[in-house]
Scaffold this active site. Structure first.
Site, PDB file in Angstrom:
ATOM      1  N   SER A  61      69.512  74.161  13.629  1.00  0.00           N
ATOM      2  CA  SER A  61      70.951  73.988  13.835  1.00  0.00           C
ATOM      3  C   SER A  61      71.614  75.348  13.900  1.00  0.00           C
ATOM      4  CB  SER A  61      71.555  73.177  12.674  1.00  0.00           C
ATOM      5  OG  SER A  61      72.960  73.117  12.767  1.00  0.00           O
ATOM      6  N   CYS A  62      72.478  75.553  14.899  1.00  0.00           N
ATOM      7  CA  CYS A  62      73.235  76.804  15.021  1.00  0.00           C
ATOM      8  C   CYS A  62      74.724  76.478  15.113  1.00  0.00           C
ATOM      9  CB  CYS A  62      72.780  77.603  16.242  1.00  0.00           C
ATOM     10  SG  CYS A  62      73.192  76.863  17.836  1.00  0.00           S
ATOM     11  N   PRO A  63      75.601  77.469  14.936  1.00  0.00           N
ATOM     12  CA  PRO A  63      77.036  77.187  14.899  1.00  0.00           C
ATOM     13  C   PRO A  63      77.581  76.467  16.125  1.00  0.00           C
ATOM     14  CG  PRO A  63      76.627  79.358  13.997  1.00  0.00           C
ATOM     15  CD  PRO A  63      75.320  78.862  14.525  1.00  0.00           C
TER      16      PRO A  63
ATOM     17  N   GLY B 187      75.610  74.917  18.477  1.00  0.00           N
ATOM     18  CA  GLY B 187      74.756  73.801  18.851  1.00  0.00           C
ATOM     19  C   GLY B 187      74.357  73.807  20.310  1.00  0.00           C
TER      20      GLY B 187
ATOM     21  N   THR C 176      69.824  76.488  18.656  1.00  0.00           N
ATOM     22  CA  THR C 176      69.242  75.265  18.107  1.00  0.00           C
ATOM     23  C   THR C 176      67.966  74.884  18.848  1.00  0.00           C
ATOM     24  OG1 THR C 176      71.423  74.460  17.420  1.00  0.00           O
ATOM     25  CG2 THR C 176      69.671  72.818  17.661  1.00  0.00           C
TER      26      THR C 176
END
Length: 504
Positions: free
Chosen positions: A8-10, A12, A16
């Site tokens: 998960s990344c900020p 998305g 990710t």
């Protein structure tokens, strides 16, 4: 071994899925099995209970809170940022394998989970946020902020593109459209009415920007009890004219008030209604009081000052801002500095508002940021074509993907190159992006859509100049990368001819 993972990344959007792919490839190389759940913008089927139960260990590669983390309770795990597997997935999986080997026996792990103790690596209860209790305050604030921004970005993209299409179809006068113009009799053969429909729809989406930002900052801090006061605080910020800055303050305020209330020790008779009645009620009242009575006016004045400052930028100051934002976009390719520059640009769009028409410097800033964010992967892709021998086979393959990623405004396409050779690649891409940002600002290109890359070229003001700035930055990046790769590297001397060798 068998692993499960969550990435998960900020935003998305890119990290990710790049992290998921890197983990899958590393597992295949090592002979392991892995199932990855990508908690990104496109979503992903959740890991099955059977896969989790059969896993030897869990990999959390996330910069945001992992949803439903209690599913993994009792499993040994490693918890890293989303960039870790992109840079070295083999090392991440080796850490997971070590955690699995050192884990207690299943019966012991079950007992530890029941008692609340941590097995090797930690148990993995469901926290209020991704940030661990021992994280520094700077890390906590960044994670909370990025949670709000990650949920806001789809609203920015959808609303911004709809409004940009409305202006393209119906002209800038479409900003005067009223709901009655569409509701009382829509003519499908009228371009003006289609423009009005797009504008009203985009404006409605834009109306959620600040409440969503504030609501999910509060959610990151206090979990679900923070949602109601957070959304209320964001709506109050819009009402008093505090805009984006007001939303930031309201989100943190609501989150901390809600978190404080959830930690209160109350009688058991009240405990059951705390999360659904008492906490939202009291936290909303406190947040509303602060925003309407205490903080609203100074925050509105500060937001107005920022908007006026942006509007006053011309000439050299605008070029300097474009160069600075461009360098920030390239420095960490999707990291905190990149997101700060991007958030600054999107905040300018929200400051102008959906009803704005004509040219605004905020739209120029948005164009500069997007062009600068496209430059690193495009420049590196070009470099792999110009001098193939300067790159490994894997980098040349990454270069093929970087063409598409760069064209789509996904700066993360440059990460594999930077991870392999940061001292040469990062300065080169920063130089190229800084020049692109400055040229875009100097040319006066504008952009109302906050994302999309070349696919939203019809929505760009002065598109040929925008593309020219992008081309210059791309060529400069490629040239700088190749030049720096030649520094300190001596070409291999050609092999001596047999006759020469014999004479020697």
């Amino acid at each position: 071994m068998r692993f499960v993972a969550v990435t998960s990344c900020p935003t998305g959007i890119a990290h990710t899925y790049m992290a998921a792919e890197a983990l899958e490839q590393a597992a295949a190389r090592a002979g392991h099995e892995i199932q990855v759940e990508t908690q990104g913008a496109a979503g992903s089927p959740p890991l099955s209970a059977e896969d989790i139960a059969a896993a030897d260990a869990v990999v959390f590669a996330a910069d945001l809170e992992v949803r439903d983390k209690d599913r993994f309770a009792g499993k040994p795990f490693v918890d890293v940022g989303v960039k870790a597997p992109i840079s070295d997935a083999d090392a991440v999986l080796e850490r997971a394998a070590a955690a699995a080997r050192e884990a207690p026996a299943p019966a012991e792990a079950t007992a530890a989970a029941a008692s609340g103790a941590d097995p090797v690596g930690g148990s993995a209860p469901a926290p209020a946020t991704k940030v661990e209790s021992g994280a520094g305050i700077g890390t906590r604030v960044r994670q909370w902020l990025m949670t709000g921004v990650s949920y806001m970005i789809p609203f920015v993209a959808a609303g911004g593109i709809l409004i940009a299409l409305a202006f393209m179809i119906g002209g800038y006068d479409i900003a005067d459209a009223q709901p009655a113009d569409v509701v009382e009799g829509f003519d499908p053969l009228s371009a003006t009415e289609w423009g009005a429909l797009l504008f009203l729809t985009g404006s409605a989406v834009f109306g959620f920007l600040v409440p969503v930002l504030a609501g999910f900052i509060a959610f990151a801090i206090a979990d679900r009890p923070g949602l109601v006061p957070g959304f209320l605080g964001g709506a109050a910020a819009v009402t008093v004219g505090a805009g984006f800055l007001g939303g930031l303050v309201a989100g943190f305020l609501a989150g901390f008030v809600a978190l404080g209330l959830t930690r209160l020790k109350v009688p058991s008779a009240i405990r059951s209604i705390m999360p659904v009645v008492v906490t939202p009620l009291v936290a909303s009242f406190v947040t509303g009081l602060a925003m309407f009575v205490v903080l609203g006016r100074p925050l509105a004045a500060l937001m107005g000052g920022l908007t006026d400052w942006l509007g006053s930028l011309t000439g050299g100051s605008l070029l300097l801002l474009g160069a600075l934002l461009g360098a920030m976009m390239a420095f960490d390719m999707g990291g905190p500095l990149n997101k700060t520059a991007y958030t600054f640009a999107t905040a300018g769009l929200t400051a102008v508002g959906a009803g704005a028409s004509g040219a605004h410097v905020e739209f120029t800033v948005m164009a500069a940021v997007m062009a600068a964010g496209m430059t690193p992967p495009l420049g590196l892709a070009l470099a792999t074509v110009v001098r193939r021998k300067a790159f490994t086979t894997a980098e040349r393959e990454n270069g093929k993907a970087a063409w598409v990623l760069g064209a789509s405004f996904i700066t993360e396409g440059a990460i594999p190159f930077a991870a392999a050779d940061p001292l040469r690649v990062i300065p080169a891409i920063m130089a190229g992006s800084a020049v692109t940002g400055a040229l875009t600002a100097g040319f006066g290109a504008t952009l109302r859509a906050p994302h999309g890359g070349i696919w939203v070229t019809p929505l760009i003001g002065h598109p040929l100049l925008f593309l020219a700035a992008l081309a210059v930055g791309t060529v400069l990046t490629a040239g700088a990368v190749l030049a720096l790769k030649g520094v300190g590297r001596r070409e291999k001397a050609p092999a001596a001819e047999p006759a020469q060798a014999a004479a020697a």
